[in-house]
Design a protein around this motif. Structure first.
Motif, PDB file in Angstrom:
ATOM      1  N   MET A   1       0.827  -1.220   0.000  1.00  0.00           N
ATOM      2  CA  MET A   1       0.000   0.000   0.000  1.00  0.00           C
ATOM      3  C   MET A   1       0.860   1.269   0.000  1.00  0.00           C
ATOM      4  O   MET A   1       0.518   2.263  -0.607  1.00  0.00           O
ATOM      5  CB  MET A   1      -0.919   0.001   1.221  1.00  0.00           C
ATOM      6  N   GLU A   2       2.057   1.225   0.655  1.00  0.00           N
ATOM      7  CA  GLU A   2       2.886   2.419   0.774  1.00  0.00           C
ATOM      8  C   GLU A   2       3.263   3.044  -0.568  1.00  0.00           C
ATOM      9  O   GLU A   2       3.164   4.273  -0.727  1.00  0.00           O
ATOM     10  CB  GLU A   2       4.140   2.092   1.596  1.00  0.00           C
ATOM     11  N   PRO A   3       3.677   2.265  -1.599  1.00  0.00           N
ATOM     12  CA  PRO A   3       3.981   2.894  -2.889  1.00  0.00           C
ATOM     13  C   PRO A   3       2.778   3.607  -3.494  1.00  0.00           C
ATOM     14  O   PRO A   3       2.944   4.659  -4.138  1.00  0.00           O
ATOM     15  CB  PRO A   3       4.420   1.702  -3.752  1.00  0.00           C
ATOM     16  N   ILE A   4       1.575   3.064  -3.298  1.00  0.00           N
ATOM     17  CA  ILE A   4       0.372   3.696  -3.840  1.00  0.00           C
ATOM     18  C   ILE A   4       0.130   5.037  -3.154  1.00  0.00           C
ATOM     19  O   ILE A   4      -0.139   6.057  -3.800  1.00  0.00           O
ATOM     20  CB  ILE A   4      -0.850   2.768  -3.676  1.00  0.00           C
ATOM     21  N   VAL A   5       0.233   5.049  -1.820  1.00  0.00           N
ATOM     22  CA  VAL A   5       0.038   6.294  -1.073  1.00  0.00           C
ATOM     23  C   VAL A   5       1.076   7.333  -1.491  1.00  0.00           C
ATOM     24  O   VAL A   5       0.755   8.501  -1.732  1.00  0.00           O
ATOM     25  CB  VAL A   5       0.128   6.027   0.442  1.00  0.00           C
ATOM     26  N   TRP A   6       2.350   6.904  -1.603  1.00  0.00           N
ATOM     27  CA  TRP A   6       3.412   7.843  -1.974  1.00  0.00           C
ATOM     28  C   TRP A   6       3.216   8.380  -3.382  1.00  0.00           C
ATOM     29  O   TRP A   6       3.497   9.548  -3.654  1.00  0.00           O
ATOM     30  CB  TRP A   6       4.763   7.144  -1.843  1.00  0.00           C
ATOM     31  N   GLU A   7       2.700   7.536  -4.275  1.00  0.00           N
ATOM     32  CA  GLU A   7       2.437   7.986  -5.641  1.00  0.00           C
ATOM     33  C   GLU A   7       1.372   9.079  -5.658  1.00  0.00           C
ATOM     34  O   GLU A   7       1.470  10.054  -6.397  1.00  0.00           O
ATOM     35  CB  GLU A   7       2.003   6.791  -6.494  1.00  0.00           C
ATOM     36  N   TRP A   8       0.343   8.920  -4.827  1.00  0.00           N
ATOM     37  CA  TRP A   8      -0.707   9.935  -4.766  1.00  0.00           C
ATOM     38  C   TRP A   8      -0.222  11.210  -4.088  1.00  0.00           C
ATOM     39  O   TRP A   8      -0.628  12.311  -4.464  1.00  0.00           O
ATOM     40  CB  TRP A   8      -1.947   9.381  -4.064  1.00  0.00           C
ATOM     41  N   VAL A   9       0.649  11.077  -3.103  1.00  0.00           N
ATOM     42  CA  VAL A   9       1.247  12.267  -2.505  1.00  0.00           C
ATOM     43  C   VAL A   9       2.024  13.041  -3.567  1.00  0.00           C
ATOM     44  O   VAL A   9       1.911  14.267  -3.690  1.00  0.00           O
ATOM     45  CB  VAL A   9       2.171  11.877  -1.330  1.00  0.00           C
ATOM     46  N   ASN A  10       2.810  12.311  -4.364  1.00  0.00           N
ATOM     47  CA  ASN A  10       3.567  12.902  -5.462  1.00  0.00           C
ATOM     48  C   ASN A  10       2.633  13.642  -6.418  1.00  0.00           C
ATOM     49  O   ASN A  10       2.872  14.808  -6.791  1.00  0.00           O
ATOM     50  CB  ASN A  10       4.329  11.782  -6.180  1.00  0.00           C
ATOM     51  N   PHE A  11       1.565  12.979  -6.823  1.00  0.00           N
ATOM     52  CA  PHE A  11       0.620  13.547  -7.790  1.00  0.00           C
ATOM     53  C   PHE A  11      -0.040  14.807  -7.223  1.00  0.00           C
ATOM     54  O   PHE A  11      -0.111  15.850  -7.890  1.00  0.00           O
ATOM     55  CB  PHE A  11      -0.438  12.492  -8.128  1.00  0.00           C
ATOM     56  N   LEU A  12      -0.509  14.762  -5.980  1.00  0.00           N
ATOM     57  CA  LEU A  12      -1.243  15.888  -5.407  1.00  0.00           C
ATOM     58  C   LEU A  12      -0.325  17.082  -5.148  1.00  0.00           C
ATOM     59  O   LEU A  12      -0.722  18.237  -5.359  1.00  0.00           O
ATOM     60  CB  LEU A  12      -1.931  15.448  -4.116  1.00  0.00           C
ATOM     61  N   VAL A  13       0.904  16.819  -4.714  1.00  0.00           N
ATOM     62  CA  VAL A  13       1.853  17.920  -4.525  1.00  0.00           C
ATOM     63  C   VAL A  13       2.206  18.549  -5.867  1.00  0.00           C
ATOM     64  O   VAL A  13       2.319  19.776  -5.996  1.00  0.00           O
ATOM     65  CB  VAL A  13       3.119  17.432  -3.794  1.00  0.00           C
ATOM     66  N   ARG A  14       2.358  17.709  -6.900  1.00  0.00           N
ATOM     67  CA  ARG A  14       2.637  18.235  -8.242  1.00  0.00           C
ATOM     68  C   ARG A  14       1.469  19.094  -8.735  1.00  0.00           C
ATOM     69  O   ARG A  14       1.664  20.158  -9.334  1.00  0.00           O
ATOM     70  CB  ARG A  14       2.881  17.079  -9.211  1.00  0.00           C
ATOM     71  N   TRP A  15       0.262  18.639  -8.495  1.00  0.00           N
ATOM     72  CA  TRP A  15      -0.942  19.399  -8.879  1.00  0.00           C
ATOM     73  C   TRP A  15      -0.939  20.757  -8.184  1.00  0.00           C
ATOM     74  O   TRP A  15      -1.190  21.789  -8.814  1.00  0.00           O
ATOM     75  CB  TRP A  15      -2.183  18.584  -8.503  1.00  0.00           C
ATOM     76  N   LEU A  16      -0.668  20.762  -6.879  1.00  0.00           N
ATOM     77  CA  LEU A  16      -0.612  22.019  -6.131  1.00  0.00           C
ATOM     78  C   LEU A  16       0.459  22.937  -6.706  1.00  0.00           C
ATOM     79  O   LEU A  16       0.233  24.145  -6.860  1.00  0.00           O
ATOM     80  CB  LEU A  16      -0.327  21.724  -4.657  1.00  0.00           C
ATOM     81  N   HIS A  17       1.615  22.374  -7.041  1.00  0.00           N
ATOM     82  CA  HIS A  17       2.708  23.187  -7.584  1.00  0.00           C
ATOM     83  C   HIS A  17       2.310  23.821  -8.914  1.00  0.00           C
ATOM     84  O   HIS A  17       2.597  25.000  -9.162  1.00  0.00           O
ATOM     85  CB  HIS A  17       3.942  22.310  -7.760  1.00  0.00           C
ATOM     86  N   VAL A  18       1.646  23.080  -9.761  1.00  0.00           N
ATOM     87  CA  VAL A  18       1.200  23.613 -11.051  1.00  0.00           C
ATOM     88  C   VAL A  18       0.179  24.735 -10.837  1.00  0.00           C
ATOM     89  O   VAL A  18       0.240  25.786 -11.489  1.00  0.00           O
ATOM     90  CB  VAL A  18       0.610  22.487 -11.920  1.00  0.00           C
ATOM     91  N   ILE A  19      -0.750  24.520  -9.910  1.00  0.00           N
ATOM     92  CA  ILE A  19      -1.774  25.540  -9.639  1.00  0.00           C
ATOM     93  C   ILE A  19      -1.136  26.834  -9.157  1.00  0.00           C
ATOM     94  O   ILE A  19      -1.453  27.935  -9.652  1.00  0.00           O
ATOM     95  CB  ILE A  19      -2.785  25.018  -8.595  1.00  0.00           C
TER      96      ILE A  19
END
Length: 400
Positions: free
Chosen positions: A1-19
């Motif tokens: 489960m940890e890689p999945i959670v970390w992948e979503w953290v990566n995605f959401l932080v990237r989304w915030l950075h783009v915004i």
């Protein structure tokens, strides 16, 4: 489960950075346009440098700019700073989540510099901190009195940084860190120069004093730097998705060309906003620069000897040779069920664990592992230059 959670953290932080980056770039471009489009006319209030009429959203706006400050401040004053702060904070969070957390995979290339993960992180932090200090010293030196000389010195400074980082990190991390440094310079310009100077001007007015014009001049110079650096930093930040930009021998020269291309494009629009003669020559320079970048990207991988050709003519390559290389160097990550620790799904959805899959993804193999050394990241599986030449020869033989 940890890689999945970390992948979503990566995605959401990237989304915030783009915004946040969109918000900052948008406001920056708008105010540069506004500043350059101001026009003087008779009857303007004392201290007003010019005005501009604008229409948007069904309404009309009359914008005026005071050279130093108005006679008295309004009750409510809007500050444009949080976009810059949020962009840097979210960008540093993304750098930590993706690169620091995965330093062994994304930052370190043993063929360039074999260091532990914490050494790579310390080098990264040092590059950002010392890079800002070096740039700030340049601006405050005698060169800062001449915008053209300062721009030339800043260009040389950034190119030297790009060259130096290419000898510390993997190609992906080196180019990304040039962008991170420029982003740090831009954000620090706001945090350390522009906003403090504006705060001093406001404090002087509240005390019944006339603000020092030098404060506004210094802030405007840093704001202009931010404007001309915006397009290059966007290129550098998205470069990690394009191996022919970061994974080839002259990636640091590509950085130098991108700085020029981005600057001349901004010069075109700045000149248009200011009502000056349209500098159509800038597009010729930009086009030539892009052609140079494309040519440089074909020079071969960073690990290839400069004296050796990037591709050599080989006898007909047997697919069995290709399959052996790909299965031994790539399939631990690019498999339906990756076995590399921390990777929960094959990157980009590409699987290379069967003959059919290898043949289907030949174009990607050519770009990512034959013409560049982007894959494997940091060459963690130890693919050799000879194996890369084999892959290049195989893809050369395939029908187009």
């Amino acid at each position: 489960m940890e890689p999945i959670v970390w992948e979503w953290v990566n995605f959401l932080v990237r989304w915030l950075h783009v915004i946040t980056a969109i918000a900052w770039i948008g406001s920056s471009f708008y105010f540069i346009h506004l500043d350059l489009s101001l026009r003087r006319r008779d009857g303007l209030p004392p201290g007003v440098a010019g005005e501009a009429w604008q229409v948007h959203g069904g309404g009309f706006y009359n914008m005026m700019k005071y050279t130093v400050a108005p006679p008295e401040l309004p009750e409510k004053l809007t500050w444009f700073k949080w976009e810059a702060y949020a962009t840097w904070l979210s960008g540093f969070a993304l750098l930590s989540v993706l690169y620091y957390h995965g330093a062994a995979l994304y930052m370190i290339d043993p063929a360039v510099l074999d260091i532990p993960w914490w050494g790579a992180v310390l080098l990264s932090l040092g590059a950002l901190g010392l890079g800002w200090h070096g740039y700030d010293r340049l601006c405050k030196s005698p060169l800062g009195k001449d915008d053209v000389k300062l721009a030339a010195a800043g260009f040389v400074f950034l190119v030297l940084v790009a060259w130096g980082l290419s000898h510390l990190f993997s190609g992906r991390a080196a180019m990304l860190h040039v962008g991170a440094l420029i982003g740090t310079m831009m954000s620090a310009n706001v945090f350390r120069i522009i906003i403090p100077n504006q705060t001093k001007a406001v404090a002087a007015m509240k005390a019944g004093q006339v603000p020092d014009p030098a404060l506004g001049k210094q802030a405007k110079q840093r704001s202009l730097h931010n404007n001309y650096l915006t397009l290059p930093v966007v290129f550098l930040m998205i470069s990690n998705h394009y191996p022919l930009a970061f994974g080839t021998r002259y990636s640091w020269v590509i950085v130098a060309v991108v700085l020029v291309v981005g600057a001349v494009i901004r010069h075109f629009f700045n000149s248009r906003h200011a009502g000056k003669p349209t500098p159509w020559w800038t597009w010729a320079v930009a086009t030539a620069g892009v052609a140079v970048i494309v040519g440089l990207s074909a020079a071969g991988t960073r690990t290839e000897s400069a004296a050796a050709p990037a591709r050599v003519e080989l006898a007909q390559v047997e697919f069995a040779q290709v399959e052996e290389v790909v299965l031994s160097r790539c399939s631990m990550c690019h498999a339906a069920q990756p076995v590399w620790e921390g990777i929960g799904a094959p990157p980009r959805g590409v699987t290379l664990d069967s003959a059919e899959a290898i043949s289907r993804h030949a174009p990607q193999i050519r770009v990512w592992a034959a013409l560049s050394d982007a894959m494997p990241p940091g060459n963690v599986t130890g693919i050799t230059p000879e194996e890369r030449r084999l892959l290049a020869a195989w893809t050369d033989q395939l029908p187009r």
